[in-house]
Each structure stands twice: as C-alpha cells, then as structure tokens.
Design an enzyme around this catalytic site. Sequence first.
Site, mmCIF file in Angstrom:
data_model
loop_
_atom_site.group_PDB
_atom_site.id
_atom_site.type_symbol
_atom_site.label_atom_id
_atom_site.label_comp_id
_atom_site.label_asym_id
_atom_site.label_seq_id
_atom_site.Cartn_x
_atom_site.Cartn_y
_atom_site.Cartn_z
ATOM 1 N N ASN A 13 11.132 11.237 9.337
ATOM 2 C CA ASN A 13 10.547 12.566 9.486
ATOM 3 C C ASN A 13 9.618 12.490 10.685
ATOM 4 O O ASN A 13 8.541 11.917 10.605
ATOM 5 C CB ASN A 13 9.785 12.956 8.217
ATOM 6 N N LYS A 15 8.009 14.798 12.128
ATOM 7 C CA LYS A 15 6.890 15.759 12.099
ATOM 8 C C LYS A 15 6.775 16.443 13.470
ATOM 9 O O LYS A 15 7.790 16.692 14.097
ATOM 10 C CB LYS A 15 5.614 15.051 11.653
ATOM 11 N N HIS A 98 7.811 19.590 2.114
ATOM 12 C CA HIS A 98 6.939 18.470 2.496
ATOM 13 C C HIS A 98 5.480 18.824 2.209
ATOM 14 O O HIS A 98 5.077 19.977 2.367
ATOM 15 C CB HIS A 98 7.125 18.150 3.984
ATOM 16 N N GLU A 100 2.864 18.405 3.825
ATOM 17 C CA GLU A 100 2.123 19.024 4.937
ATOM 18 C C GLU A 100 2.416 20.523 5.023
ATOM 19 O O GLU A 100 1.553 21.306 5.419
ATOM 20 C CB GLU A 100 2.464 18.299 6.251
ATOM 21 N N GLU A 170 6.663 11.552 -2.521
ATOM 22 C CA GLU A 170 5.671 11.216 -1.498
ATOM 23 C C GLU A 170 4.262 11.506 -2.028
ATOM 24 O O GLU A 170 3.804 12.657 -1.974
ATOM 25 C CB GLU A 170 5.900 12.053 -0.235
ATOM 26 N N GLY A 176 0.528 8.935 5.939
ATOM 27 C CA GLY A 176 -0.192 8.799 7.198
ATOM 28 C C GLY A 176 -1.541 8.118 7.062
ATOM 29 O O GLY A 176 -2.360 8.137 7.985
ATOM 30 N N SER A 216 3.587 5.980 4.187
ATOM 31 C CA SER A 216 3.264 4.717 4.858
ATOM 32 C C SER A 216 4.301 3.626 4.592
ATOM 33 O O SER A 216 3.956 2.447 4.544
ATOM 34 C CB SER A 216 1.852 4.251 4.482
HETATM 35 P P1 13P Z 1 4.015 8.271 6.970
HETATM 36 O O1 13P Z 1 5.196 7.317 6.859
HETATM 37 O O2 13P Z 1 3.527 8.441 8.353
HETATM 38 O O3 13P Z 1 2.966 7.949 5.964
HETATM 39 O O4 13P Z 1 4.608 9.707 6.559
HETATM 40 C C1 13P Z 1 5.335 9.823 5.398
HETATM 41 C C2 13P Z 1 5.911 11.171 5.343
HETATM 42 O O5 13P Z 1 5.210 12.158 5.188
HETATM 43 C C3 13P Z 1 7.361 11.306 5.507
HETATM 44 O O6 13P Z 1 7.773 12.592 5.212
#
Ligand code: 13P
Length: 255
Positions: A13, A15, A98, A100, A170, A176, A216
């Site tokens: 992903n 982002k 997601h 976010e 997640e 992150g 992560s």
């Molecule tokens: P990170 O791997 O950067 O923690 O992000 C995970 C994520 O949100 C994947 O959709």
Amino acid sequence: MNKTLRRPVIAGNWKMNKTPAQTKALIEELKPLVEGADCEVVLCVPYIDLQAALDAAQGSNIKIGAENCHWAESGAFTGEVSALMLKDMGVPYVIIGHSERRQYFGETDISVRERTRAALDAGLKVILCVGELKEERLDDITAEVVRMQTKLALKDVTEAELENIIIAYEPVWAIGTGLTATPQQANEVNALIRSLIEELYGKNAAEKIVIQYGGSMNEVNAQELLACPDIDGGLIGGASLVAEKFAAVVAAASQ
Ligand code: 13P
C-alpha cells in the site's frame, strides 16, 4: 483449518507516495526481484500512478490495485473515482476501509460496506481493512471492534462473492509506528476473524479466505508473522516503497 488451502497475498500500500515516473522506476526494479514468487504480489498505488503501474507491470506477476473507490457508479462526487472506472482501466484490486480513510476522511463502517458492494459489483477484488485503535485495545474491546467492522462490511456479501474478498487486519496502533503486533497478537485477531467468517458463511469459506496482517510488517519481521497459522499474507506500507524490502517480504511468503 488447513493453511495450505490458501495462497498467500503480499500487497503493498503505497499510500500518498510516488509520482508516475517513480512508479515506473520502482516497478522495473521490483520485477526481477519477485518474478519467482510463490504467492500473489499486489501493489496498490495512488490513482494518478495506476496507468504507469499497469504499463510497467504488464507481462509480470505483479498485480495492480487502487487504494479506494467510491460507492456510486458515477455522479456528482468531485474528486472521487468509481469502481467501474478502475475496472475499465484494467485494475484488478482495490483497498477498502483503510484506517487512514476512517481516521482522516470520515470513512464509516457503512460507507466501507457501500464501497465494498460497489467494488464487488464492478468485478474488483477487495482488500478490506479492519483493526482497532490503541485505546480500544487498552480497553480490551479489540475482538468486539474487529468483529463489528468485519460483520458490517460483509453484511450484503454472499458466500460466492467472498472469493473476491481479502481481509487485512491492521491494528491502527501498529501502522507506520514501527510498533508491530507480536505474531501471537496478530494471529489471535486473524483467527477471530476466521471464526467470524465460519459463523457467517461456514467452514469451507473460513478455510479459503485470505486474512492478511498489516502494521509495520517488513523484511525483518515478515517471516515470523507469516509463519502463524492464520496469517495468510501482509499489507505492507513503508517497506513496500523500497524494492529490496518488499521483495524480502514476498520471499518470506513464498517459503
Ligand atoms: P506500515 O507498514 O507503514 O506500518 O503501513 C501499514 C499499512 O497501513 C498498510 O496498509
């Protein structure tokens, strides 16, 4: 439940990262590193990068996805993109729900359900994200939150349509942050999601559905997480932006 019935899916992903030119460069770098993968390899990229990603990945084992889609087929929704538009341009995958999107853009369990519905209707494969906030884990309601999110998103989804759904667990506190859920924590929630699928759709569906972990996950911890009986792949943020790191996660899933 027999893990070998499920082919692992490693999805990046990206982002809000990478321009179209950077997309082409990263995929060109990645292609030879993942060509022998014994798992599905997916890259979910910003809308603006989709065409460059499709072109660069053509003829390879890398599949392309979007990071969201709208619930309507078309209409007055400035700035949005429909599932039909994605399907028409040849994009097979889409991430829905997601954290976010939920956290910063007002996404709710109901809009996640509607977007999921639209994506399935358009013939896309959905990576449906669920996961608890840090406070929810501290309040010991992780199971309730994840069950509710999953159940609401799948409310109108039939058993046949479930074949086009991947669930990504997640935990929001692990995204992150460099804080990974322990393999035990991650597997526990993935197992809980699988038992919900069994409750809703039966044992066969529960055995077949791919349930990823995300938060992560990287080249260092992937192997241990992916060895867990209920973790069938990963949704990778930061580590998917670096070819060698993402390829190492793909290699870990291919073992
Ligand atoms: P990170 O791997 O950067 O923690 O992000 C995970 C994520 O949100 C994947 O959709």
